[in-house]
Write a protein that holds these residues in place. Structure first.
Motif, PDB file in Angstrom:
ATOM      1  N   LYS A  43     -23.873  -4.459 -63.627  1.00  0.00           N
ATOM      2  CA  LYS A  43     -23.361  -3.230 -64.247  1.00  0.00           C
ATOM      3  C   LYS A  43     -21.857  -3.339 -64.520  1.00  0.00           C
ATOM      4  O   LYS A  43     -21.112  -3.907 -63.738  1.00  0.00           O
ATOM      5  N   GLU A  46     -18.567  -1.571 -61.995  1.00  0.00           N
ATOM      6  CA  GLU A  46     -19.052  -1.351 -60.629  1.00  0.00           C
ATOM      7  C   GLU A  46     -18.761  -2.594 -59.803  1.00  0.00           C
ATOM      8  O   GLU A  46     -18.803  -3.706 -60.319  1.00  0.00           O
ATOM      9  N   GLN A  48     -19.322  -5.695 -57.734  1.00  0.00           N
ATOM     10  CA  GLN A  48     -20.427  -6.652 -57.669  1.00  0.00           C
ATOM     11  C   GLN A  48     -20.004  -7.820 -56.783  1.00  0.00           C
ATOM     12  O   GLN A  48     -18.809  -8.057 -56.586  1.00  0.00           O
ATOM     13  N   ARG A 152     -15.502  -7.053 -60.775  1.00  0.00           N
ATOM     14  CA  ARG A 152     -15.778  -5.836 -61.543  1.00  0.00           C
ATOM     15  C   ARG A 152     -15.791  -6.248 -63.008  1.00  0.00           C
ATOM     16  O   ARG A 152     -14.816  -6.802 -63.508  1.00  0.00           O
TER      17      ARG A 152
END
Length: 175
Positions: A43, A46, A48, A152
């Motif tokens: 995503k 977000e 990760q 991100r």
């Protein structure tokens, strides 16, 4: 004139003293590398994570069977991120990332590199800012080392992306 046994003794002493320096140079020459996968399903904007095992050509930092006891103060001296599949992946699609190193079970994790401001047009390779405030002696003496990147995304990928993290390490000879 120096007699042959004395000369051989001097050569042996010089050689043994240089082993620490030689080990330091050898250990500092070959980086730890890890291949990280950013899935196409990751995503945007977000937090990760991607985890892999770090490998090095001269991976044997254990103190048994080699001269690794002759080195100390192992630190990160360089860090680089490069796209490998696809090779033309724009790393600028990642907004920021941190690189961590830990024992294989994830314990004793320390941040070793960071890049907060990846430019949107960064290309397929970037140099990371290192954090060499930690000694990694115990970590690199493990049978395997875990590398984790926390990232991100700025822009989603259409396919899984493979990135290569290269961590250059430096060490000092011990007396």
């Amino acid at each position: 004139m120096i007699k042959k046994p004395v000369f051989l003794l001097l050569v042996a002493i010089l050689f043994l003293d240089s082993c620490a320096m030689l080990q330091s140079v050898v250990k500092s020459t070959f980086p730890y590398t890890a291949t990280m996968i950013i899935p196409a399903s990751a995503k945007v904007d977000e937090a990760q994570n991607a985890i892999s095992t770090g490998n090095s050509f001269d991976q044997d930092f254990t103190k048994d069977g080699n001269n690794a006891s002759r080195i100390s103060e192992v630190r990160i001296i360089s860090a680089k991120l490069q796209s490998s599949d696809p090779s033309d992946y724009n790393i600028g699609n990642i907004a920021s990332l941190r690189v961590y190193m830990a024992k294989n079970d994830g314990s004793e994790e320390v941040m070793v590199a960071i890049r907060k401001d990846i430019q949107p047009n960064a290309g397929n390779s970037i140099v990371l800012d290192i954090d060499n405030s930690h000694f990694l002696d115990e970590l690199v003496r493990q049978p395997s080392v875990r590398i984790r990147i926390a990232y991100r995304l700025r822009k989603a990928a259409t396919t899984d992306v493979s990135l290569k993290v290269s961590l250059g390490i430096g060490s000092h000879p011990t007396n």
